[in-house]
Design an enzyme around this catalytic site. Structure first.
Site, PDB file in Angstrom:
ATOM      1  N   CYS A 131      29.024 -15.895  20.129  1.00  0.00           N
ATOM      2  CA  CYS A 131      29.076 -16.032  21.624  1.00  0.00           C
ATOM      3  C   CYS A 131      27.726 -15.667  22.465  1.00  0.00           C
ATOM      4  CB  CYS A 131      30.019 -14.704  21.885  1.00  0.00           C
ATOM      5  SG  CYS A 131      31.614 -14.879  21.413  1.00  0.00           S
ATOM      6  N   HIS A 185      27.969 -11.543  28.909  1.00  0.00           N
ATOM      7  CA  HIS A 185      28.992 -12.561  28.243  1.00  0.00           C
ATOM      8  C   HIS A 185      30.271 -11.662  28.481  1.00  0.00           C
ATOM      9  CE1 HIS A 185      31.433 -13.892  25.240  1.00  0.00           C
ATOM     10  NE2 HIS A 185      31.482 -13.127  24.440  1.00  0.00           N
ATOM     11  N   ASN A 235      37.782 -14.117  27.374  1.00  0.00           N
ATOM     12  CA  ASN A 235      36.464 -14.312  26.525  1.00  0.00           C
ATOM     13  C   ASN A 235      36.454 -15.728  26.095  1.00  0.00           C
ATOM     14  OD1 ASN A 235      34.551 -14.484  24.544  1.00  0.00           O
ATOM     15  ND2 ASN A 235      34.742 -12.489  23.680  1.00  0.00           N
TER      16      ASN A 235
HETATM   17  C1  LIG Z   1      40.189  -5.217  20.869  1.00  0.00           C
HETATM   18  C2  LIG Z   1      40.059  -3.661  21.996  1.00  0.00           C
HETATM   19  C3  LIG Z   1      40.352  -4.260  23.462  1.00  0.00           C
HETATM   20  C4  LIG Z   1      41.117  -2.659  21.693  1.00  0.00           C
HETATM   21  O1  LIG Z   1      41.055  -1.569  22.551  1.00  0.00           O
HETATM   22  P1  LIG Z   1      41.123  -0.124  22.182  1.00  0.00           P
HETATM   23  O2  LIG Z   1      41.185   0.548  23.497  1.00  0.00           O
HETATM   24  O3  LIG Z   1      39.864   0.102  20.999  1.00  0.00           O
HETATM   25  O4  LIG Z   1      42.416  -0.019  21.354  1.00  0.00           O
HETATM   26  P2  LIG Z   1      42.552   0.415  19.707  1.00  0.00           P
HETATM   27  O5  LIG Z   1      42.288  -0.664  18.840  1.00  0.00           O
HETATM   28  O6  LIG Z   1      42.328   1.693  19.733  1.00  0.00           O
HETATM   29  O7  LIG Z   1      44.313   0.513  19.965  1.00  0.00           O
HETATM   30  C5  LIG Z   1      45.025   1.223  20.452  1.00  0.00           C
HETATM   31  C6  LIG Z   1      46.375   1.229  20.372  1.00  0.00           C
HETATM   32  O8  LIG Z   1      46.821   0.131  21.108  1.00  0.00           O
HETATM   33  C7  LIG Z   1      47.376  -0.759  20.055  1.00  0.00           C
HETATM   34  N1  LIG Z   1      47.310  -2.463  20.539  1.00  0.00           N
HETATM   35  C8  LIG Z   1      46.209  -3.202  20.318  1.00  0.00           C
HETATM   36  N2  LIG Z   1      46.257  -4.381  20.862  1.00  0.00           N
HETATM   37  C9  LIG Z   1      47.676  -4.004  21.537  1.00  0.00           C
HETATM   38  C10 LIG Z   1      48.169  -5.131  22.540  1.00  0.00           C
HETATM   39  N3  LIG Z   1      47.540  -6.257  22.766  1.00  0.00           N
HETATM   40  N4  LIG Z   1      49.159  -4.641  23.367  1.00  0.00           N
HETATM   41  C11 LIG Z   1      49.346  -3.305  23.179  1.00  0.00           C
HETATM   42  N5  LIG Z   1      48.937  -2.427  22.278  1.00  0.00           N
HETATM   43  C12 LIG Z   1      47.857  -2.851  21.556  1.00  0.00           C
HETATM   44  C13 LIG Z   1      46.924  -0.584  18.899  1.00  0.00           C
HETATM   45  O9  LIG Z   1      47.674  -1.065  17.717  1.00  0.00           O
HETATM   46  C14 LIG Z   1      46.663   0.729  19.021  1.00  0.00           C
HETATM   47  O10 LIG Z   1      48.041   1.462  18.470  1.00  0.00           O
HETATM   48  P3  LIG Z   1      48.125   2.698  17.585  1.00  0.00           P
HETATM   49  O11 LIG Z   1      47.367   3.979  18.459  1.00  0.00           O
HETATM   50  O12 LIG Z   1      49.663   2.913  17.729  1.00  0.00           O
HETATM   51  O13 LIG Z   1      47.663   2.281  16.437  1.00  0.00           O
HETATM   52  C15 LIG Z   1      38.741  -3.176  22.011  1.00  0.00           C
HETATM   53  O14 LIG Z   1      38.237  -2.570  20.772  1.00  0.00           O
HETATM   54  C16 LIG Z   1      37.531  -4.265  22.284  1.00  0.00           C
HETATM   55  O15 LIG Z   1      37.589  -4.843  23.530  1.00  0.00           O
HETATM   56  N6  LIG Z   1      36.546  -4.535  21.438  1.00  0.00           N
HETATM   57  C17 LIG Z   1      35.808  -5.588  21.594  1.00  0.00           C
HETATM   58  C18 LIG Z   1      36.284  -6.956  21.300  1.00  0.00           C
HETATM   59  C19 LIG Z   1      35.300  -8.002  21.740  1.00  0.00           C
HETATM   60  O16 LIG Z   1      35.032  -8.001  22.854  1.00  0.00           O
HETATM   61  N7  LIG Z   1      35.250  -8.989  20.859  1.00  0.00           N
HETATM   62  C20 LIG Z   1      34.577 -10.320  21.228  1.00  0.00           C
HETATM   63  C21 LIG Z   1      33.047  -9.885  20.873  1.00  0.00           C
HETATM   64  S1  LIG Z   1      32.133 -11.467  21.181  1.00  0.00           S
END
Ligand SMILES: CC(C)(COP(=O)(O)OP(=O)(O)OC[C@H]1O[C@@H](n2cnc3c(N)ncnc32)[C@H](O)[C@@H]1OP(=O)(O)O)[C@@H](O)C(=O)NCCC(=O)NCCS
Length: 329
Positions: free
Chosen positions: A115, A255, A285
């Site tokens: 990205c 980004h 994104n």
């Molecule tokens: C992906 C992201 C949004 C997840 O958010 P988070 O706060 O870390 O959430 P977690 O992964 O800890 O998940 C928490 C819970 O929500 C759940 N969950 C994940 N996606 C979900 C969704 N779309 N809807 C509802 N629940 C969801 C998980 O299963 C987890 O459940 P559990 O506690 O029962 O296991 C975050 O990690 C993120 O933004 N990472 C960077 C991603 C990114 O920007 N990538 C591209 C870079 S170029």
């Protein structure tokens, strides 16, 4: 020492018509509007139709840029397309764009740096101009992540959308235009955000397609952690290299991956909120599309005044990051 620099002559962008809202996603995977908004800040994103590909968006963005620039397509020397979702393995999608915009005297190539690709491409184009090799370079960031998204994986499919943005670079005096840039990569972290099969190392098989390995795989926590750590560092390095201080920044375009990443990284960097632009709520994104799309929207709104210091910062698969500091005008 280069005697000239590169400036942005014009900007443009393009998004698909089709809107995919959080409510729509609730019908596809086990998620809620509340979860998506609280964890990402995203409300909706744009998604291509089956017949639309990355080069279609790229062509629209480049044509809009050209129309606004007053430069004729024959005067473009080079087309660089930053993308992780090219139309084909080869030929390069940049060549498809070069042909369709009538840039008959230009070379073209794709650039892949996750990205961060648009930031990399802008720096490469600026270097060609500073070196007096070329006068007009079209830089495009375009992606259709919807084509490589696992629509059964709620942890990733809520994040992504499709978009393109472009800038036309031309020469200017040193001290304006692109002032400095820093490009970095940490290859050891490649596994935290990848598409592991479909290349020469692991060709496609019915088995790995069945496992969804030809689609985006992501360790969301690790990506979040790396992004928030690295964004302030690379921003600081680029600003220092330009001989400026953080306080000199007029606007920063990061980004657009997740509003929480933007807020956490900018808090660490110590930049006040009104200087940090955002549109992740409407587009999600869009990989290489995010920075030029937001840059174009802000430019069309008349946000940037001559002399403003506009800093573009990217991060993404690789793990890559990069920052470029521009004196507007
Ligand atoms: C992906 C992201 C949004 C997840 O958010 P988070 O706060 O870390 O959430 P977690 O992964 O800890 O998940 C928490 C819970 O929500 C759940 N969950 C994940 N996606 C979900 C969704 N779309 N809807 C509802 N629940 C969801 C998980 O299963 C987890 O459940 P559990 O506690 O029962 O296991 C975050 O990690 C993120 O933004 N990472 C960077 C991603 C990114 O920007 N990538 C591209 C870079 S170029």
């Amino acid at each position: 020492m280069a005697v000239r620099s590169a400036r942005i002559i014009a900007t443009g962008s393009a998004v698909p018509d089709k809107v995919l809202s959080n409510a729509d996603l609730q019908r596809i995977v086990d998620t809620t509007d509340q979860w998506i908004v609280e964890h990402t800040g995203i409300h909706e994103r744009r998604i291509c139709t089956d017949g639309e590909a990355t080069s279609d968006l790229a062509v629209r963005a480049a044509q809009q840029t050209l129309a606004r620039s007053g430069v004729s397509p024959e005067d473009i020397d080079l087309v660089i397309l930053a993308t992780v979702t090219p139309d084909y393995a080869f030929p390069a999608s940049a060549c498809l764009v070069q042909d369709r915009i009538g840039a008959t005297n230009a070379g073209g190539f794709d650039l892949e740096a996750g990205c961060t690709g648009f930031v990399y491409a802008l720096c490469v184009g600026a270097a060609f101009i500073s070196a007096e090799m070329y006068n007009h370079v079209m830089i495009i960031g375009a992606d259709t992540l919807s084509k490589v998204t696992d629509w059964t994986d709620r942890a990733t499919c809520v994040l992504f959308g499709d978009a393109a943005g472009a800038v036309l670079l031309g020469p200017c005096e040193r001290g304006s235009g692109v002032l400095s840039y820093v490009l970095e990569s940490v290859g050891a972290l490649g596994h935290i955000l990848d598409i592991p099969v479909g290349g020469g190392r692991c060709p496609l098989t019915p088995e790995n397609i069945g496992e969804g390995k030809h689609l985006i795989q992501m360790d969301g926590h690790e990506v979040f952690k790396q992004a928030v750590r690295r964004i302030p560092q690379v921003s600081q390095k680029a600003i220092r290299k330009a001989g400026l201080k953080r306080e000199d920044i007029s606007y920063l375009i990061l980004h657009q991956a997740n509003q929480r990443i933007t807020e956490s990284a900018m808090k660490r960097f110590g930049l006040s909120k009104e200087k940090v632009l955002s549109n992740v709520d409407r587009y999600g994104n869009t990989s290489n599309g995010t920075i030029p799309l937001l840059l174009d929207q802000a430019n069309q709104e008349g946000k940037f005044k001559p002399g403003d210091i506009v800093t573009l910062v990217g991060f993404g698969s690789g793990f890559t990051d990069g920052a470029v500091v521009i004196r507007w005008g």
